[in-house]
Motif scaffolding. Structure first.
Motif, mmCIF file in Angstrom:
data_model
loop_
_atom_site.group_PDB
_atom_site.id
_atom_site.type_symbol
_atom_site.label_atom_id
_atom_site.label_comp_id
_atom_site.label_asym_id
_atom_site.label_seq_id
_atom_site.Cartn_x
_atom_site.Cartn_y
_atom_site.Cartn_z
ATOM 1 N N MET A 196 0.823 -1.189 0.000
ATOM 2 C CA MET A 196 0.000 0.000 0.000
ATOM 3 C C MET A 196 0.873 1.261 0.000
ATOM 4 O O MET A 196 0.536 2.225 -0.681
ATOM 5 N N ASP A 197 1.969 1.254 0.753
ATOM 6 C CA ASP A 197 2.818 2.439 0.827
ATOM 7 C C ASP A 197 3.309 2.866 -0.558
ATOM 8 O O ASP A 197 3.296 4.060 -0.877
ATOM 9 N N THR A 198 3.708 1.909 -1.371
ATOM 10 C CA THR A 198 4.198 2.216 -2.714
ATOM 11 C C THR A 198 3.108 2.866 -3.559
ATOM 12 O O THR A 198 3.370 3.824 -4.294
ATOM 13 N N MET A 199 1.887 2.379 -3.447
ATOM 14 C CA MET A 199 0.782 2.939 -4.228
ATOM 15 C C MET A 199 0.471 4.367 -3.787
ATOM 16 O O MET A 199 0.220 5.234 -4.616
ATOM 17 N N ILE A 200 0.514 4.619 -2.493
ATOM 18 C CA ILE A 200 0.261 5.968 -1.986
ATOM 19 C C ILE A 200 1.391 6.909 -2.416
ATOM 20 O O ILE A 200 1.145 8.068 -2.774
ATOM 21 N N ILE A 201 2.618 6.417 -2.408
ATOM 22 C CA ILE A 201 3.747 7.232 -2.876
ATOM 23 C C ILE A 201 3.535 7.628 -4.335
ATOM 24 O O ILE A 201 3.745 8.787 -4.717
ATOM 25 N N GLU A 202 3.099 6.694 -5.159
ATOM 26 C CA GLU A 202 2.811 6.999 -6.571
ATOM 27 C C GLU A 202 1.653 7.985 -6.695
ATOM 28 O O GLU A 202 1.665 8.861 -7.555
ATOM 29 N N PHE A 203 0.649 7.832 -5.847
ATOM 30 C CA PHE A 203 -0.480 8.764 -5.835
ATOM 31 C C PHE A 203 0.001 10.179 -5.527
ATOM 32 O O PHE A 203 -0.350 11.135 -6.225
ATOM 33 N N VAL A 204 0.843 10.325 -4.499
ATOM 34 C CA VAL A 204 1.364 11.640 -4.128
ATOM 35 C C VAL A 204 2.220 12.200 -5.259
ATOM 36 O O VAL A 204 2.131 13.396 -5.588
ATOM 37 N N ARG A 205 2.998 11.371 -5.906
ATOM 38 C CA ARG A 205 3.822 11.815 -7.042
ATOM 39 C C ARG A 205 2.923 12.320 -8.178
ATOM 40 O O ARG A 205 3.202 13.358 -8.780
ATOM 41 N N ALA A 206 1.837 11.610 -8.446
ATOM 42 C CA ALA A 206 0.901 12.045 -9.496
ATOM 43 C C ALA A 206 0.248 13.378 -9.131
ATOM 44 O O ALA A 206 0.061 14.245 -9.997
ATOM 45 N N VAL A 207 -0.092 13.550 -7.864
ATOM 46 C CA VAL A 207 -0.675 14.823 -7.412
ATOM 47 C C VAL A 207 0.334 15.951 -7.613
ATOM 48 O O VAL A 207 -0.013 17.022 -8.129
ATOM 49 N N HIS A 208 1.584 15.730 -7.241
ATOM 50 C CA HIS A 208 2.618 16.759 -7.416
ATOM 51 C C HIS A 208 2.794 17.109 -8.884
ATOM 52 O O HIS A 208 2.893 18.292 -9.232
ATOM 53 N N GLN A 209 2.835 16.096 -9.751
ATOM 54 C CA GLN A 209 2.997 16.357 -11.183
ATOM 55 C C GLN A 209 1.819 17.146 -11.736
ATOM 56 O O GLN A 209 2.000 18.081 -12.518
ATOM 57 N N ARG A 210 0.600 16.792 -11.311
ATOM 58 C CA ARG A 210 -0.585 17.529 -11.759
ATOM 59 C C ARG A 210 -0.525 18.974 -11.279
ATOM 60 O O ARG A 210 -0.791 19.903 -12.045
ATOM 61 N N ASN A 211 -0.134 19.171 -10.022
ATOM 62 C CA ASN A 211 -0.055 20.530 -9.489
ATOM 63 C C ASN A 211 0.951 21.376 -10.255
ATOM 64 O O ASN A 211 0.701 22.551 -10.529
ATOM 65 N N ILE A 212 2.068 20.788 -10.612
ATOM 66 C CA ILE A 212 3.083 21.524 -11.369
ATOM 67 C C ILE A 212 2.576 21.860 -12.767
ATOM 68 O O ILE A 212 2.731 22.993 -13.243
ATOM 69 N N ARG A 213 1.947 20.894 -13.442
ATOM 70 C CA ARG A 213 1.378 21.167 -14.779
ATOM 71 C C ARG A 213 0.359 22.301 -14.720
ATOM 72 O O ARG A 213 0.366 23.198 -15.564
ATOM 73 N N GLU A 214 -0.533 22.242 -13.738
ATOM 74 C CA GLU A 214 -1.568 23.273 -13.612
ATOM 75 C C GLU A 214 -0.947 24.635 -13.304
ATOM 76 O O GLU A 214 -1.424 25.656 -13.792
ATOM 77 N N THR A 215 0.108 24.640 -12.515
ATOM 78 C CA THR A 215 0.772 25.898 -12.179
ATOM 79 C C THR A 215 1.453 26.502 -13.394
ATOM 80 O O THR A 215 1.339 27.709 -13.645
ATOM 81 N N VAL A 216 2.153 25.687 -14.163
ATOM 82 C CA VAL A 216 2.808 26.183 -15.381
ATOM 83 C C VAL A 216 1.755 26.755 -16.335
ATOM 84 O O VAL A 216 1.937 27.855 -16.882
ATOM 85 N N ALA A 217 0.654 26.048 -16.523
ATOM 86 C CA ALA A 217 -0.407 26.539 -17.403
ATOM 87 C C ALA A 217 -0.992 27.848 -16.868
ATOM 88 O O ALA A 217 -1.182 28.809 -17.633
ATOM 89 N N GLY A 218 -1.257 27.895 -15.571
ATOM 90 C CA GLY A 218 -1.817 29.105 -14.978
ATOM 91 C C GLY A 218 -0.881 30.291 -15.084
ATOM 92 O O GLY A 218 -1.306 31.413 -15.380
ATOM 93 N N LEU A 219 0.411 30.043 -14.867
ATOM 94 C CA LEU A 219 1.380 31.130 -14.944
ATOM 95 C C LEU A 219 1.637 31.570 -16.380
ATOM 96 O O LEU A 219 2.201 32.646 -16.601
ATOM 97 N N ALA A 220 1.241 30.772 -17.354
ATOM 98 C CA ALA A 220 1.300 31.200 -18.754
ATOM 99 C C ALA A 220 0.070 32.037 -19.102
ATOM 100 O O ALA A 220 0.169 33.048 -19.806
ATOM 101 N N VAL A 221 -1.088 31.637 -18.618
ATOM 102 C CA VAL A 221 -2.342 32.321 -18.936
ATOM 103 C C VAL A 221 -2.459 33.654 -18.192
ATOM 104 O O VAL A 221 -2.901 34.656 -18.768
ATOM 105 N N LEU A 222 -2.080 33.676 -16.942
ATOM 106 C CA LEU A 222 -2.274 34.852 -16.091
ATOM 107 C C LEU A 222 -1.660 36.130 -16.684
ATOM 108 O O LEU A 222 -2.377 37.124 -16.860
ATOM 109 N N PRO A 223 -0.369 36.152 -17.018
ATOM 110 C CA PRO A 223 0.192 37.404 -17.548
ATOM 111 C C PRO A 223 -0.362 37.758 -18.929
ATOM 112 O O PRO A 223 -0.497 38.939 -19.258
#
Length: 164
Positions: free
Chosen positions: A1-28
């Protein structure tokens, strides 16, 4: 289970970074567009909605959806399953409601900009607004499916449905 949760957290981090890059492109881009070419009241409202939508999306992404990497070490999933159940439930809850805090302000604002009176044909504006509407429906369904998958993983990994 720990490995699956680690992958889940990694996916959340990657999604957050993608959304941030997109937002920081659109905002200015929209801020500059609003400043130098405000346009009609409808166009101004649309641009302001997009800007506010990006700010809200970034606040939700880094406020409610962010899971610090240190949390994995501090709360190992095998010893703290309820904490991770809560984390996964919160992720699913926000994704299921992304139409409200993410999609509606961004694509709704873009639709208002497209429908605003300009020198461009109103048919083009309607077509762009229609495409944005279809994209909004697609993104809403995509986020609902992602929420469903998170809930299924949560129940499979951590046992049974979440008490609500």
């Amino acid at each position: 289970m720990d490995t699956m949760i680690i992958e889940f957290v990694r996916a959340v981090h990657q999604r957050n970074i993608r959304e941030t890059v997109a937002g920081l492109a659109v905002l200015p881009l929209f801020a500059a567009w609003l400043y130098w070419q405000p346009g009609s009241a409808v166009a101004v409202l649309g641009k302001v909605l997009v800007i506010l939508g990006v700010v809200v999306a970034l606040a939700v992404t880094w406020g409610r959806l962010h899971i610090p990497g240190s949390e994995l070490a501090a709360y190992p999933p095998s010893r703290h399953p309820q904490r991770w159940r809560h984390r996964m439930t919160a992720q699913a809850w926000f994704l299921r409601r992304a139409w409200l805090w993410y999609i509606l302000p961004l694509l709704g604002g873009g639709g208002l900009v497209a429908l605003a009176p300009t020198g461009v044909s109103s048919v083009v504006g309607l077509a762009v607004a229609g495409i944005l509407g279809a994209f909004a429906v697609y993104l809403t369904r995509l986020n609902a499916e992602a929420a469903r998958c998170i809930e299924q993983d949560r129940d499979a990994w951590l046992g049974g449905p979440s008490p609500a």
